[in-house]
Motif scaffolding. Sequence first.
Motif, PDB file in Angstrom:
ATOM      1  N   ALA A  99     133.647  57.757 125.551  1.00 54.53           N
ATOM      2  CA  ALA A  99     132.826  58.799 125.842  1.00 54.53           C
ATOM      3  C   ALA A  99     133.223  59.316 126.823  1.00 54.53           C
ATOM      4  O   ALA A  99     134.013  60.560 127.061  1.00 54.53           O
ATOM      5  CB  ALA A  99     131.179  58.734 125.978  1.00 54.53           C
ATOM      6  N   VAL A 100     133.733  59.007 128.100  1.00 55.48           N
ATOM      7  CA  VAL A 100     134.005  59.278 129.463  1.00 55.48           C
ATOM      8  C   VAL A 100     136.143  59.411 128.824  1.00 55.48           C
ATOM      9  O   VAL A 100     136.493  60.644 129.640  1.00 55.48           O
ATOM     10  CB  VAL A 100     133.688  58.212 130.679  1.00 55.48           C
ATOM     11  N   ASP A 101     136.567  58.147 128.115  1.00 55.18           N
ATOM     12  CA  ASP A 101     137.848  58.221 128.519  1.00 55.18           C
ATOM     13  C   ASP A 101     138.099  60.196 127.640  1.00 55.18           C
ATOM     14  O   ASP A 101     138.974  60.759 128.070  1.00 55.18           O
ATOM     15  CB  ASP A 101     138.018  57.424 127.572  1.00 55.18           C
ATOM     16  N   ASP A 102     136.683  60.195 126.671  1.00 52.29           N
ATOM     17  CA  ASP A 102     137.481  61.757 125.738  1.00 52.29           C
ATOM     18  C   ASP A 102     137.196  63.251 126.438  1.00 52.29           C
ATOM     19  O   ASP A 102     137.996  63.595 126.598  1.00 52.29           O
ATOM     20  CB  ASP A 102     136.384  61.377 124.876  1.00 52.29           C
ATOM     21  N   PHE A 103     135.936  62.199 127.771  1.00 51.19           N
ATOM     22  CA  PHE A 103     135.869  63.786 128.733  1.00 51.19           C
ATOM     23  C   PHE A 103     137.064  64.090 129.250  1.00 51.19           C
ATOM     24  O   PHE A 103     137.614  65.039 129.667  1.00 51.19           O
ATOM     25  CB  PHE A 103     134.835  63.571 129.788  1.00 51.19           C
ATOM     26  N   CYS A 104     138.066  62.724 129.713  1.00 49.69           N
ATOM     27  CA  CYS A 104     138.994  62.537 131.119  1.00 49.69           C
ATOM     28  C   CYS A 104     139.982  63.491 130.327  1.00 49.69           C
ATOM     29  O   CYS A 104     140.633  64.337 130.719  1.00 49.69           O
ATOM     30  CB  CYS A 104     139.479  61.411 131.621  1.00 49.69           C
ATOM     31  N   ARG A 105     139.947  62.884 128.813  1.00 43.84           N
ATOM     32  CA  ARG A 105     141.565  63.265 128.571  1.00 43.84           C
ATOM     33  C   ARG A 105     141.322  65.005 127.412  1.00 43.84           C
ATOM     34  O   ARG A 105     142.047  65.889 127.528  1.00 43.84           O
ATOM     35  CB  ARG A 105     141.880  62.535 127.329  1.00 43.84           C
ATOM     36  N   ARG A 106     140.590  65.371 127.481  1.00 47.02           N
ATOM     37  CA  ARG A 106     140.131  66.710 126.528  1.00 47.02           C
ATOM     38  C   ARG A 106     139.572  68.075 127.234  1.00 47.02           C
ATOM     39  O   ARG A 106     139.876  69.081 127.747  1.00 47.02           O
ATOM     40  CB  ARG A 106     139.133  66.893 125.433  1.00 47.02           C
ATOM     41  N   THR A 107     139.122  67.413 129.264  1.00 44.72           N
ATOM     42  CA  THR A 107     138.812  68.692 129.599  1.00 44.72           C
ATOM     43  C   THR A 107     140.189  69.248 130.339  1.00 44.72           C
ATOM     44  O   THR A 107     141.119  68.603 130.929  1.00 44.72           O
ATOM     45  CB  THR A 107     137.940  68.192 130.629  1.00 44.72           C
ATOM     46  N   ARG A 108     140.076  70.324 130.192  1.00 40.24           N
ATOM     47  CA  ARG A 108     141.487  71.632 130.131  1.00 40.24           C
ATOM     48  C   ARG A 108     141.881  71.948 131.516  1.00 40.24           C
ATOM     49  O   ARG A 108     142.060  71.460 132.382  1.00 40.24           O
ATOM     50  CB  ARG A 108     141.148  73.294 129.301  1.00 40.24           C
ATOM     51  N   TYR A 109     140.162  71.403 132.881  1.00 39.87           N
ATOM     52  CA  TYR A 109     140.875  71.017 134.385  1.00 39.87           C
ATOM     53  C   TYR A 109     141.471  69.987 134.446  1.00 39.87           C
ATOM     54  O   TYR A 109     141.541  70.642 136.152  1.00 39.87           O
ATOM     55  CB  TYR A 109     139.106  71.204 134.561  1.00 39.87           C
TER      56      TYR A 109
END
Length: 240
Positions: A13-23
Amino acid sequence: MARKSVLARLDAAVDDFCRRTRYFREDITRGRARMFALQHRLNTRHRNSVLKLKVATNCPDWDTRIGILRACSEEVIADHQHGGGRAHWEILEELGVRIGLSRAEMRAAQPIRTTRIAWAAWEGLMASRHWLEGVVANTCAERANVPGYGTGVMKRHGWFGLERHRWGKLFKLSGEELEFFELHEEADIAHSDAGWRAVERFAKQLHMEDATVAACEQNLSVWEMYLDGIGAAGDRCAAR
Ligand SMILES: [Fe+2]
């Protein structure tokens, strides 16, 4: 095939957050950095003086509860171990000055619309949920400061390692001047490891593996909105 462990699912879940967040994926600009300093100073104060304390209040495990209070105290009162006795928001204020904000401007700043929505969402995800879901909420974003998630600089040095790298390039600031990000690479790894270990232990004990993973995903979605909100507001201010 055996079901993945709770930690493996949380890490995914953390990895997906890091990959998808535009910021994270889009370039930092002066406008975005200024908006980050203004909003994150408010956000760190609110999370650590209100939201995380509700999680501590609900937590029946003494060591975990004291660990939360200690981390919050470093954030809002004084960090003697990593911050020379200053609170983290004070160190962020010093960084704000280095990129051209005045202290008066920072102290007068109000939360933007998306920051307010994030606080309302976190209130729901932290104050009135099972304490273990709250512990996940406390620690999941700091977890992104630990290297290994996402891609590129972020994967090698963590989220704040990425910020240190790109703020340094944009504003020509030295490592020392970017202390806010550097201290978090150390402090957050310590905070986050304690939280992550507790989560693993209690999720199994309380049979809450799925709820824990869901809490992690939801909280990170709020962080994504919060950060992309800063990006959009920073772009609007710069265009004005
Ligand atoms: Fe901090």
